[in-house]
Design an enzyme around this catalytic site. Structure first.
Site, PDB file in Angstrom:
ATOM      1  N   ARG A  41      -5.574   4.365   1.953  1.00 19.11           N
ATOM      2  CA  ARG A  41      -4.318   4.631   1.254  1.00 19.11           C
ATOM      3  C   ARG A  41      -4.696   5.415   0.006  1.00 19.11           C
ATOM      4  O   ARG A  41      -5.645   5.049  -0.685  1.00 19.11           O
ATOM      5  CB  ARG A  41      -3.656   3.311   0.880  1.00 19.11           C
ATOM      6  CG  ARG A  41      -2.275   3.436   0.249  1.00 19.11           C
ATOM      7  CD  ARG A  41      -1.639   2.078   0.329  1.00 19.11           C
ATOM      8  NE  ARG A  41      -0.383   1.939  -0.355  1.00 19.11           N
ATOM      9  CZ  ARG A  41      -0.267   1.376  -1.554  1.00 19.11           C
ATOM     10  NH1 ARG A  41      -1.318   0.979  -2.222  1.00 19.11           N
ATOM     11  NH2 ARG A  41       0.929   1.220  -2.089  1.00 19.11           N
ATOM     12  N   HIS A  62       3.444  -8.133   1.117  1.00 21.41           N
ATOM     13  CA  HIS A  62       3.842  -7.881  -0.278  1.00 21.41           C
ATOM     14  C   HIS A  62       4.239  -9.191  -0.932  1.00 21.41           C
ATOM     15  O   HIS A  62       3.842  -9.495  -2.060  1.00 21.41           O
ATOM     16  CB  HIS A  62       5.057  -6.951  -0.356  1.00 21.41           C
ATOM     17  CG  HIS A  62       4.907  -5.644   0.343  1.00 21.41           C
ATOM     18  ND1 HIS A  62       5.971  -4.989   0.916  1.00 21.41           N
ATOM     19  CD2 HIS A  62       3.828  -4.857   0.547  1.00 21.41           C
ATOM     20  CE1 HIS A  62       5.557  -3.853   1.444  1.00 21.41           C
ATOM     21  NE2 HIS A  62       4.253  -3.748   1.239  1.00 21.41           N
ATOM     22  N   ALA A  66      -2.300  -5.728   5.775  1.00 23.34           N
ATOM     23  CA  ALA A  66      -2.225  -4.380   5.197  1.00 23.34           C
ATOM     24  C   ALA A  66      -1.323  -4.371   3.966  1.00 23.34           C
ATOM     25  O   ALA A  66      -1.639  -3.747   2.948  1.00 23.34           O
ATOM     26  CB  ALA A  66      -1.710  -3.386   6.231  1.00 23.34           C
ATOM     27  N   CYS A 117       0.516  -4.301   9.426  1.00 25.55           N
ATOM     28  CA  CYS A 117       0.473  -5.758   9.489  1.00 25.55           C
ATOM     29  C   CYS A 117       0.564  -6.387   8.097  1.00 25.55           C
ATOM     30  O   CYS A 117       0.499  -5.704   7.080  1.00 25.55           O
ATOM     31  CB  CYS A 117      -0.796  -6.215  10.205  1.00 25.55           C
ATOM     32  SG  CYS A 117      -2.295  -5.952   9.228  1.00 25.55           S
TER      33      CYS A 117
END
Ligand code: CFM
Length: 545
Positions: free
Chosen positions: A99, A198, A68, A65
């Site tokens: 991560r 991002h 994330a 998503c």
């Protein structure tokens, strides 16, 4: 199952047809545009691929998503910013150290990565609003840690109830005076994938953080490394090589990074872009505002590492640096060559499939090529058309409702700090000699004719593809791992590296050769039999029977 013969006679068109056969007509029509047979020839470009569009409801996608992509990917690897998730506890918990972005605690030991900060929203916060709770959480974090920065991340309910997280952060920043507090409207539903996250993260980092430190850091040949996240220690290996070459890495966005590194990024003289998908926006913005040119690099693969280093050397054009880079390559390559010579007889001719994020499905093809392995099929979870077809398609990209949802920020040349690092003549001279600025050719270009490129591959298609083409190794993430292994094919996680790594740089290449050699030459998965393969009808009894 792995014992079944490879169906080599299948044509790529047959495979595409098979993948689509079970879908209802409307779904098949959409998926057909995302499954592309790479038919690139020198003269003509391969057909267009549909990318960065919503996943069809009901399909089990590999995507994550927007939250994330923002909190986990871009901001997660920075050690000395307190990252607070404003939302129910699950979002914070599942993005807590999942991560494998590694970090050094730094000389000050300031490292908040082991912590999980969340406002832990409850039903009452959803009904009456969560702004007060957020302000209290920011205050508590400030009092406990006195960090340089606090970042706040919105989760889905925050957008739905309309908490003004930006106003809260602004107020707290003014109240503290010595702590940079800012927020991200990165609600999970905001875009079609983590790619939107991002973009949202980069816009805010650029607006609130880059350029804060005026004093230039020391060092020669200053660069920023954009889009390297230090998964499994990749960034450590790349930094080791830079150091050996005498290249000063001012700021990595954002592997092993710190607040001060971001804040000093405008002092670099060149931006090197690793992961084009997640960070090309920052490279463009740094160029527009400060005059720093950017180039695409790739440190996955020993050959690609050498090539990227030479590209950096050529940019600075200084004999001292160019010679040093050659010395370093000459020192590092014998170990790589020895490892390659050892594994090549066992790996040559083997096949791979890569379905990862937005850049690795391309970068890792270099490593497989070094091992003599062929990529049969590859694709991204959330890349855009430019990552497949090259940056030249950017002007043609359609702006749809989903991309309009994400803020585009206007960046202009800084009246005082804009300083073009190279004159137009110098740029032209380099380009005439074949040097490429702002250039990325995309994944399709590297893949052989007749290979299959698939965007947003899903669980069903992944299994089907493996069944039809039986690769020697399948590369994707944890969600895919076990279903693929159950088909008898070895699976390598290229997100988390299965606890391995680094795979970047010279030492990373050696690690990768050995691991893949073991995987593709081990028979263990082909001995696997699922219970239903042995006895198709399972029976059970109740304990009281
Ligand atoms: Fe870039 Fe990444 Fe990737 Fe990515 Fe990612 Fe990742 Fe990835 Mo997982 S930033 S696009 S959002 S290279 S977390 S370090 S491995 S999907 S291919």
């Amino acid at each position: 199952m792995a014992k079944t013969k490879k169906v080599v006679q299948l044509m790529p068109t047959d495979i595409k047809e098979e993948l689509l056969a079970k879908y209802p007509p409307k779904v098949a029509r959409k998926r057909a545009k995302q499954i592309m047979i790479n038919e690139a020839t020198e003269a003509e470009a391969p057909p267009e691929i549909l990318a960065n569009v919503r996943t069809i409801p009901g399909i089990i996608t590999m995507r994550g998503c927007t939250y994330a992509g923002c909190k986990g990917v871009i901001m997660g690897p920075t050690r000395d910013i307190v990252n607070i998730t404003h939302g129910p506890i699950g979002c914070g918990f599942y993005s807590w150290l999942t991560r494998r972005n590694q970090t050094e605690a730094g000389p000050d030991g300031e490292n908040y990565m082991p912590y999980c900060f969340s406002t832990d929203m409850q039903d009452s916060d959803i009904i009456f609003g969560g702004e007060k709770k957020l302000a209290a959480a920011i205050e508590e974090a400030y009092e406990l840690f006195h960090p340089k920065g606090i970042c706040v991340f919105a989760t889905c309910p925050v957008g739905l109830i309309g908490d003004d997280i930006h106003a809260v952060c602004k107020k707290m920043k003014a109240k503290f005076g010595d702590c940079n507090v800012f927020a991200f409207s990165c609600e999970g539903y905001k875009g079609v994938s983590q790619s939107a996250g991002h973009h949202i993260a980069n816009n805010q980092v650029f607006t609130h953080l880059v350029g804060e430190i005026e004093t230039p850091p020391e060092g020669e040949y200053k660069i920023n490394l954009l889009g390297e996240y230090n998964i499994g220690g990749d960034g450590f290996e790349i930094d080791r090589i830079f150091k050996k070459c005498g290249i000063s890495n001012i700021s990595t966005f954002s592997g092993n990074s710190s607040y001060d590194q971001f804040a000093s990024a405008q002092h670099a003289d060149l931006n090197c872009v690793m992961c084009h998908r997640s960070i090309n926006y920052v490279a463009d913005m740094l160029e527009t505002k400060y005059g720093i040119p950017w180039i695409k690099v790739n440190f996955i693969g020993a050959e690609s590492t050498a090539k990227s280093l030479r590209k950096i050397g050529e940019y600075f054009g200084d004999k001292k640096l160019i010679d040093r880079i050659e010395e370093v390559i000459a020192e590092e390559m014998p170990e790589v060559e020895a490892a390659r010579a050892e594994i090549l007889p066992r790996t040559e001719g083997k096949t791979a499939m890569l379905f990862v994020g937005g850049s690795r499905a391309h970068h890792y093809q270099d490593l497989f090529a070094e091992m003599g392995m062929k990529t049969l099929s590859a694709g991204y979870e959330f890349a855009h058309r430019d990552d497949y077809e090259g940056r030249h398609v950017i002007p043609e990209l359609k702006v749809d409702a989903d991309s309009r949802n994400i803020e585009e920020i206007e960046v202009e040349a800084d009246p005082e700090r804009y300083n073009p690092r190279k004159s137009p003549q110098e740029i032209k001279k380099l380009e005439e000699a074949g040097y490429k600025f702002k250039h990325y050719e995309g994944l399709n270009d590297q893949m052989d004719k007749g290979t299959i490129v698939i965007d947003d591959l899903n669980q069903y298609e992944a299994e089907k593809l493996v069944e039809l083409l039986k690769p020697d190794v399948f590369c994707a993430g944890i969600k895919e791992k076990y279903s693929i292994q159950k088909t008898g094919v070895p699976m390598k996680q290229l997100h988390s590296y299965d606890s391995g790594g680094p795979y970047a740089g010279f030492k990373g290449a050696v690690n990768f050769y050995h691991e893949i050699d073991r995987l593709v030459n081990s028979k263990v998965w082909s001995y696997m039999k699922a219970p239903w393969q042995e006895s198709p009808e399972l029976t059970g009894t109740f304990v009281w029977e």
